[in-house]
Design an enzyme around this catalytic site. Structure first.
Site, PDB file in Angstrom:
ATOM      1  CG  MET A  97      -1.685  -1.186   1.521  1.00  0.00           C
ATOM      2  SD  MET A  97      -2.590  -1.312   3.018  1.00  0.00           S
ATOM      3  CE  MET A  97      -3.331   0.161   3.131  1.00  0.00           C
ATOM      4  CB  ILE A 154       2.946  -5.463   7.503  1.00  0.00           C
ATOM      5  CG1 ILE A 154       2.804  -7.155   7.773  1.00  0.00           C
ATOM      6  CG2 ILE A 154       4.432  -5.591   7.986  1.00  0.00           C
ATOM      7  CD1 ILE A 154       3.425  -7.860   6.745  1.00  0.00           C
ATOM      8  N   GLY A 184       0.391   4.334   4.464  1.00  0.00           N
ATOM      9  CA  GLY A 184       0.986   3.060   3.645  1.00  0.00           C
ATOM     10  C   GLY A 184       1.209   2.073   4.334  1.00  0.00           C
ATOM     11  CB  SER A 185       2.116  -0.431   5.786  1.00  0.00           C
ATOM     12  OG  SER A 185       2.887  -1.501   6.471  1.00  0.00           O
ATOM     13  NE  ARG A 186       4.482  -7.614   2.860  1.00  0.00           N
ATOM     14  CZ  ARG A 186       5.653  -8.088   2.402  1.00  0.00           C
ATOM     15  NH1 ARG A 186       6.524  -7.626   1.825  1.00  0.00           N
ATOM     16  NH2 ARG A 186       5.729  -9.635   2.608  1.00  0.00           N
TER      17      ARG A 186
END
Length: 226
Positions: A97, A154, A184-186
């Site tokens: 993301m 995450i 953001g991130s994942r």
């Protein structure tokens, strides 16, 4: 489109800072400098607001399939060993993301939450291989009559707060809100090893809409078709 509740405080603080900077700028700087500062800070404020947008969508509901829990780009499709819950190899699909993506996360399947755990950790960039096991993260497992699906939110180098609303024993619906990751991130998913993948690497996906995988017949109740 609406603004997510997790963004209210951040947006208010950003708006106050925006107002203060421009008040002093127009009071003590020349016009050209003041307008440059105004446009720059306005862009930043709008960017902050965009982090917390929640677009209206017609969600896809399919009990035999796994729907994307997040907006972003598919960065991992591989067999991987899950050492947190399953203790065996699973099919891993990971979605990165970016700061420009919608940050609301959704349930990929319907079922009962049977596992939920928050882990403190580091802040590697989200595409780093170690981010899945060493970064700050929150893991949930949703079980239904077809399978068990693990979803891992995450944190990345920028994202420093993960919000997860699910509790063990809770019944959840596919596409309903699971949580939120700021900036953001994942998101990683661990599925049955013989699930059929419906996406490709680097494909852009949408939370609640894109079908990531189809569960194999062996994971369906007896007598049901795939």
């Amino acid at each position: 489109m609406t603004i997510h509740k997790e963004g209210y405080r951040t947006i208010v603080i950003s708006a106050i800072i925006f107002g203060a900077i421009n008040f002093f700028s127009f009071s003590f700087s020349n016009a050209w400098v003041s307008w440059f500062i105004f446009l720059s800070t306005l862009f930043f404020l709008l960017f902050i607001i965009s982090f917390f947008r929640v677009p209206k969508r017609k969600l896809i509901l399919r009990e035999k399939q796994v729907i994307s829990p997040a907006d972003g780009k598919v960065v991992v499709i591989e067999e991987a060993f899950d050492d947190e819950y399953f203790k065996e190899k699973r099919l891993q699909i990971s979605i990165f993301m970016s700061p420009a993506n919608v940050h609301q996360n959704r349930n990929p399947v319907s079922g009962e939450v049977i596992y939920s755990k928050y882990h403190r950790g580091k802040y590697f960039v989200a595409w780093h291989p170690k981010s899945s096991t060493e970064n700050e993260r929150h893991t949930v497992v949703i079980k239904n009559s077809q399978s068990e699906v693990l979803v891992k939110q995450i944190a990345g180098a920028v994202a420093r707060r993960i919000v997860n609303y699910l509790m063990v024993g809770q019944k959840v619906e596919q596409g309903a809100e699971m949580g939120f990751i700021k900036f953001g991130s994942r998101v990683d998913l661990f599925l049955p090893i013989d699930s059929k993948v419906n996406v490709e690497l680097n494909q852009m996906v949408q939370g609640g809409i894109t079908v990531l995988a189809t569960l194999a017949p062996t994971h369906l109740p007896t007598g049901m078709d795939a």
